[in-house]
Enzyme design. Structure first.
Site, PDB file in Angstrom:
ATOM      1  N   TRP A 145       0.793  -1.225   0.000  1.00  7.92           N
ATOM      2  CA  TRP A 145       0.000   0.000   0.000  1.00  7.92           C
ATOM      3  C   TRP A 145       0.826   1.276   0.000  1.00  7.92           C
ATOM      4  O   TRP A 145       0.268   2.362  -0.081  1.00  7.92           O
ATOM      5  CB  TRP A 145      -0.896  -0.007   1.249  1.00  7.92           C
ATOM      6  CG  TRP A 145      -0.156  -0.487   2.476  1.00  7.92           C
ATOM      7  CD1 TRP A 145      -0.211  -1.764   2.989  1.00  7.92           C
ATOM      8  CD2 TRP A 145       0.779   0.234   3.281  1.00  7.92           C
ATOM      9  NE1 TRP A 145       0.641  -1.867   4.077  1.00  7.92           N
ATOM     10  CE2 TRP A 145       1.262  -0.647   4.285  1.00  7.92           C
ATOM     11  CE3 TRP A 145       1.267   1.542   3.273  1.00  7.92           C
ATOM     12  CZ2 TRP A 145       2.196  -0.272   5.248  1.00  7.92           C
ATOM     13  CZ3 TRP A 145       2.206   1.914   4.231  1.00  7.92           C
ATOM     14  CH2 TRP A 145       2.657   1.009   5.206  1.00  7.92           C
ATOM     15  N   LYS A 169      -2.339  -9.239  -7.366  1.00  3.24           N
ATOM     16  CA  LYS A 169      -3.172  -8.849  -6.228  1.00  3.24           C
ATOM     17  C   LYS A 169      -2.535  -7.605  -5.638  1.00  3.24           C
ATOM     18  O   LYS A 169      -1.500  -7.682  -4.980  1.00  3.24           O
ATOM     19  CB  LYS A 169      -3.241  -9.951  -5.164  1.00  3.24           C
ATOM     20  CG  LYS A 169      -4.262  -9.622  -4.074  1.00  3.24           C
ATOM     21  CD  LYS A 169      -4.024 -10.351  -2.785  1.00  3.24           C
ATOM     22  CE  LYS A 169      -2.957  -9.732  -1.933  1.00  3.24           C
ATOM     23  NZ  LYS A 169      -3.192  -8.315  -1.512  1.00  3.24           N
ATOM     24  N   SER A 223       6.603  -6.918   3.464  1.00  2.12           N
ATOM     25  CA  SER A 223       7.433  -7.127   4.658  1.00  2.12           C
ATOM     26  C   SER A 223       8.246  -8.421   4.552  1.00  2.12           C
ATOM     27  O   SER A 223       7.882  -9.345   3.822  1.00  2.12           O
ATOM     28  CB  SER A 223       6.548  -7.155   5.897  1.00  2.12           C
ATOM     29  OG  SER A 223       5.701  -8.277   5.851  1.00  2.12           O
ATOM     30  N   GLU A 244      11.035  -8.091  -3.106  1.00  2.11           N
ATOM     31  CA  GLU A 244      11.481  -6.738  -2.721  1.00  2.11           C
ATOM     32  C   GLU A 244      10.961  -6.494  -1.318  1.00  2.11           C
ATOM     33  O   GLU A 244       9.795  -6.148  -1.125  1.00  2.11           O
ATOM     34  CB  GLU A 244      10.901  -5.706  -3.696  1.00  2.11           C
ATOM     35  CG  GLU A 244      11.474  -5.771  -5.085  1.00  2.11           C
ATOM     36  CD  GLU A 244      12.946  -5.394  -5.136  1.00  2.11           C
ATOM     37  OE1 GLU A 244      13.404  -4.660  -4.255  1.00  2.11           O
ATOM     38  OE2 GLU A 244      13.636  -5.871  -6.051  1.00  2.11           O
ATOM     39  N   CYS A 278      10.477   1.679   1.607  1.00  2.00           N
ATOM     40  CA  CYS A 278      11.409   0.615   2.015  1.00  2.00           C
ATOM     41  C   CYS A 278      12.853   1.115   2.026  1.00  2.00           C
ATOM     42  O   CYS A 278      13.683   0.570   2.743  1.00  2.00           O
ATOM     43  CB  CYS A 278      11.246  -0.610   1.144  1.00  2.00           C
ATOM     44  SG  CYS A 278      11.334  -0.253  -0.598  1.00  2.00           S
TER      45      CYS A 278
HETATM   46  P1  NAD Z   1       2.134  -7.010   6.405  1.00  3.18           P
HETATM   47  O1  NAD Z   1       3.355  -7.817   6.491  1.00  3.18           O
HETATM   48  O2  NAD Z   1       0.888  -7.551   7.031  1.00  3.18           O
HETATM   49  O3  NAD Z   1       1.749  -6.724   4.880  1.00  3.18           O
HETATM   50  C1  NAD Z   1       2.641  -6.190   3.923  1.00  3.18           C
HETATM   51  C2  NAD Z   1       1.958  -6.358   2.568  1.00  3.18           C
HETATM   52  O4  NAD Z   1       1.853  -7.745   2.274  1.00  3.18           O
HETATM   53  C3  NAD Z   1       0.520  -5.845   2.544  1.00  3.18           C
HETATM   54  O5  NAD Z   1       0.296  -5.248   1.294  1.00  3.18           O
HETATM   55  C4  NAD Z   1      -0.345  -7.083   2.721  1.00  3.18           C
HETATM   56  O6  NAD Z   1      -1.603  -6.984   2.081  1.00  3.18           O
HETATM   57  C5  NAD Z   1       0.494  -8.142   2.062  1.00  3.18           C
HETATM   58  N1  NAD Z   1       0.316  -9.457   2.653  1.00  3.18           N
HETATM   59  C6  NAD Z   1       0.224  -9.781   3.954  1.00  3.18           C
HETATM   60  N2  NAD Z   1       0.114 -11.105   4.107  1.00  3.18           N
HETATM   61  C7  NAD Z   1       0.145 -11.624   2.856  1.00  3.18           C
HETATM   62  C8  NAD Z   1       0.071 -12.941   2.339  1.00  3.18           C
HETATM   63  N3  NAD Z   1      -0.002 -14.030   3.138  1.00  3.18           N
HETATM   64  N4  NAD Z   1       0.110 -13.103   1.000  1.00  3.18           N
HETATM   65  C9  NAD Z   1       0.234 -12.050   0.175  1.00  3.18           C
HETATM   66  N5  NAD Z   1       0.311 -10.786   0.594  1.00  3.18           N
HETATM   67  C10 NAD Z   1       0.273 -10.576   1.921  1.00  3.18           C
HETATM   68  O7  NAD Z   1       2.464  -5.617   6.972  1.00  3.18           O
HETATM   69  P2  NAD Z   1       1.762  -4.214   6.965  1.00  3.18           P
HETATM   70  O8  NAD Z   1       1.159  -3.959   8.311  1.00  3.18           O
HETATM   71  O9  NAD Z   1       0.889  -3.978   5.785  1.00  3.18           O
HETATM   72  O10 NAD Z   1       3.080  -3.363   6.816  1.00  3.18           O
HETATM   73  C11 NAD Z   1       4.018  -3.469   7.880  1.00  3.18           C
HETATM   74  C12 NAD Z   1       5.391  -3.691   7.408  1.00  3.18           C
HETATM   75  O11 NAD Z   1       5.490  -4.169   6.108  1.00  3.18           O
HETATM   76  C13 NAD Z   1       6.173  -2.404   7.391  1.00  3.18           C
HETATM   77  O12 NAD Z   1       6.707  -2.158   8.644  1.00  3.18           O
HETATM   78  C14 NAD Z   1       7.234  -2.642   6.390  1.00  3.18           C
HETATM   79  O13 NAD Z   1       8.345  -3.226   7.009  1.00  3.18           O
HETATM   80  C15 NAD Z   1       6.657  -3.677   5.493  1.00  3.18           C
HETATM   81  N6  NAD Z   1       6.327  -3.136   4.174  1.00  3.18           N
HETATM   82  C16 NAD Z   1       7.311  -3.096   3.271  1.00  3.18           C
HETATM   83  C17 NAD Z   1       7.060  -2.572   2.028  1.00  3.18           C
HETATM   84  C18 NAD Z   1       8.143  -2.472   0.999  1.00  3.18           C
HETATM   85  O14 NAD Z   1       8.032  -1.655   0.112  1.00  3.18           O
HETATM   86  N7  NAD Z   1       9.153  -3.316   1.050  1.00  3.18           N
HETATM   87  C19 NAD Z   1       5.785  -2.114   1.720  1.00  3.18           C
HETATM   88  C20 NAD Z   1       4.768  -2.193   2.687  1.00  3.18           C
HETATM   89  C21 NAD Z   1       5.062  -2.721   3.914  1.00  3.18           C
END
Ligand code: NAD
Length: 473
Positions: A145, A169, A223, A244, A278
Site C-alpha cells: 500500500w 493482487k 514485509s 522486494e 522501504c
Molecule cells: P504485512 O506484512 O501484514 O503486509 C505487507 C503487505 O503484504 C501488505 O500489502 C499485505 O496486504 C500483504 N500481505 C500480507 N500477508 C500476505 C500474504 N499471506 N500473501 C500475500 N500478501 C500478503 O504488513 P503491513 O502492516 O501492511 O506493513 C508493515 C510492514 O510491512 C512495514 O513495517 C514494512 O516493514 C513492510 N512493508 C514493506 C514494504 C516495501 O516496500 N518493502 C511495503 C509495505 C510494507
C-alpha cells in the site's frame, strides 16, 4: 472511485466487498469487490491462455500497446493521483509525481524488452549453438500500500514487457490506483487475460495463486515475514521468486561532510511518503563533531513539515496509511524512551481524526532499542553520534537486512570505504535520491532476491534457453 476485479478482460463488481478507508479522515471512500476462489481459478486459466497470445505477439506490437498504456496513464495522471491520495494519504503532488514516474518506468521496460538479445556461440561446423531468452510464463504478483502505483507497475511493466501474462493482487487498502492502471492496459489493447487484477484475503489469495501449476513465477513487495512465507510456498514448487522486502537504511555522516546539507537532504528523504518507504533513511549515524549542527538543521527541517490531508494545499506530509502504522510508531517511540532515548520532537499521534503522526526526532538511542533494529516505516528519525567510522559501519551492517544505505563525505577515499563497506543493494553518496528507471533496485541479506528496474527488471521475467542445433543435411 470505481473499483472492480479484472479477470479475462472482464470487469467484475458483483461480489462481497471490503470498505476502503481514507487515512486522512477515517471515512469510507469506496467498497472493494473481493475475488472468490472460483474467480482466482478463472484468472489463472485466463493468464495461462493469454500467455501464449501475448508472447506470440510481435515485439513491435507489444511495445506499441505498452507505450499506449503509458500515454493513457499520463493523460489521466490527475485523476489517478487523486484516487491515490484519497486511499493512501500522500500529498497530491507526491501522488502525481509517482504516477508520472511509473509511466516512465513502463516506457523504459517496454523499450528495453526489444533488446532481450540472445547469442550465437562458436561451435562445431555442423551445429548452431545459441542462447535465447523467453518469457518465464504466467506470473503471480502481490504488492503493498505504500506505493499504490509504483509497486504494481514495477511488476506489470517488467512481466508484460518480457512477454509474460500476470495475475496481480494489489493492496486491498489502496486498490483504486491499481484499478486505474489496469484500465490503461486494457484500453491500450492488451489481449484479454494478459493482465488480471484481483483482491481478497491476502493469505488465501497468495496460497491459491502460488499453488496453481500454471503460475510459473512469484513476485512480491512487502514485509520480510510475508516475503519468507511466500518464498517458502514458491520454493516448495520450485517457482522462481522476485522479492522486494524491507530494510532499515543507515545514513552515515562523516566528519568531513557538510552537516547542514546532509541534514536537509536526509530530512527531505525521511519524511517523503511519511517515511513509509522501504529505502527511507531510518538510522542516522553522525560523527560526534557534526552531531549538534546536524541535529539542529534536521530538527528545523522536520518542524517545517506541514502535516495534513494530502488533498489540502500546502500539505507536505500526509497521514500514515493505516491504523497499524500509527500503533507501531507509538510502540517504537515508547520503547526507545524506556531504553533511555531523548525525544526531541513529535512522538505522539496528532489529536484529530485521521492516522496522523508527526515528524519525530530521537537522540541518544541505544543500539538495542527496537527503533534501531526494526524498520520504523514511518516518520521517526533516531539520530546517534559515532566517533569511529569502522564502528559506524559495524552498526550499519549489524542487522539482517540490507536494502539501501546513504553516506555523506567530501573525501573520495572515505566514500569508497563506505561504498565497499555498506552491506546493501542500493547506495547513495552525498544525497538521498530515489530510484531511477535505468538502474536496478533490490536488496541483499533478508531484504530480498532479484532486482526491479534497469535491464534486470525485464530479465527477471525471462528464462534462458540453450539450443544446440545439429544441422540436418
Ligand atoms: P504485512 O506484512 O501484514 O503486509 C505487507 C503487505 O503484504 C501488505 O500489502 C499485505 O496486504 C500483504 N500481505 C500480507 N500477508 C500476505 C500474504 N499471506 N500473501 C500475500 N500478501 C500478503 O504488513 P503491513 O502492516 O501492511 O506493513 C508493515 C510492514 O510491512 C512495514 O513495517 C514494512 O516493514 C513492510 N512493508 C514493506 C514494504 C516495501 O516496500 N518493502 C511495503 C509495505 C510494507
Amino acid at each position: 472511485m470505481d473499483l472492480a476485479l479484472h479477470i479475462d478482460g472482464e470487469w467484475i463488481t458483483d461480489r462481497d466487498t471490503l470498505p476502503v478507508i481514507n487515512p486522512a479522515t477515517e471515512e469510507v471512500v469506496a467498497h472493494l469487490p473481493l475475488a472468490t476462489p472460483a474467480d482466482l481459478d478463472r484468472a489463472v486459466a485466463a493468464a495461462a491462455r493469454a500467455s501464449h497470445t501475448w508472447r506470440g505477439t510481435p515485439i513491435a506490437d507489444r511495445t506499441r500497446i505498452l507505450l499506449k498504456a503509458a500515454d493513457l496513464l499520463v493523460s489521466r495522471a490527475d485523476r489517478v493521483a487523486r484516487a491515490m491520495t484519497l486511499e493512501q494519504g500522500k500529498p497530491l503532488a507526491e501522488a502525481r509525481g509517482e504516477v508520472l514516474r511509473v509511466a516512465g518506468a513502463l516506457r523504459w521496460d517496454a523499450e528495453d524488452a526489444r533488446r532481450a538479445y540472445g547469442r550465437i556461440i562458436p561451435s562445431a561446423a555442423d551445429t548452431v549453438l545459441s542462447v535465447r531468452h523467453e518469457p518465464v510464463g504466467p506470473v503471480a504478483a502481490f504488492t503493498p500500500w505504500n506505493f499504490p502505483a509504483g509497486s504494481p507497475m514495477r511488476k506489470l511493466a517488467g512481466a508484460l514487457s518480457a512477454g509474460c501474462s500476470i495475475v496481480i493482487k494489489a493492496s486491498e487498502e489502496t486498490p483504486g490506483t491499481a484499478v486505474e492502471i489496469v484500465r490503461c492496459f486494457a484500453e491500450a489493447g492488451l489481449p484479454a487475460g494478459a493482465v488480471n487484477l484481483v483482491f481478497g484475503d491476502p493469505a488465501s489469495v497468495s496460497r491459491q495463486l502460488i499453488a496453481a501449476p500454471q503460475i510459473r513465477m512469484v513476485a512480491f513487495t512487502g514485509s520480510i515475514p510475508v516475503g519468507k512465507l511466500l518464498a517458502g510456498q514458491a520454493g516448495n514448487r520450485m517457482k522462481p521468486c522476485l522479492m522486494e522486502l524491507g530494510g532499515h537504511a543507515p545514513v552515515i555522516v562523516c566528519a568531513d561532510a557538510d552537516p547542514v546539507q546532509a541534514a536537509r537532504k536526509a530530512a527531505a528523504a525521511k519524511f517523503a511518503n511519511a517515511g513509509q518507504v522501504c529505502t527511507s533513511p531510518s538510522r542516522f549515524l553522525v560523527h560526534e563533531s557534526l552531531w549538534a549542527p546536524f541535529l539542529a538543521e534536521f530538527t528545523a527541517a522536520a518542524e517545517r513539515v506541514v502535516v495534513g490531508n494530502g488533498l489540502a494545499t500546502g500539505t507536505t506530509m500526509g497521514p500514515l496509511a493505516n491504523a497499524r502504522r500509527l500503533e507501531a510508531m507509538t510502540e517504537l517511540v515508547d520503547d526507545a524512551v524506556e531504553h533511555g532515548a531523548k525525544l526531541v520532537l513529535g512522538g505522539e499521534r496528532l489529536d484529530r481524526p485521521g492516522y496522523f503522526f508527526p515528524p519525530t526526532v530521537l537522540t541518544d538511542v541505544p543500539e538495542h532499542a527496537r527503533v534501531m533494529r526494526e524498520e520504523p516505516f514511518g516518520p521517526i528519525a533516531p539520530i546517534v553520534a559515532f566517533t569511529d567510522l569502522d564502528d559506524a559501519l559495524r552498526i550499519a551492517n549489524s542487522l539482517p537486512y540490507g536494502l539501501a544505505a546513504y553516506g555523506f563525505t567530501r573525501s573520495s577515499k572515505t566514500a569508497e570505504k563506505l561504498i565497499t563497506g555498506f552491506e546493501a543493494g542500493i547506495l547513495s553518496i552525498n544525497h538521498c535520491g530515489g530510484s531511477v528507471h535505468e538502474a536496478p533496485s533490490g536488496g541483499v541479506k533478508q531484504s530480498g532476491w532479484g532486482r526491479e528496474g534497469g535491464p534486470e527488471g525485464v530479465e527477471a521475467y525471462l528464462i534462458t534457453k540453450r539450443v544446440s542445433h545439429l544441422l540436418a543435411d
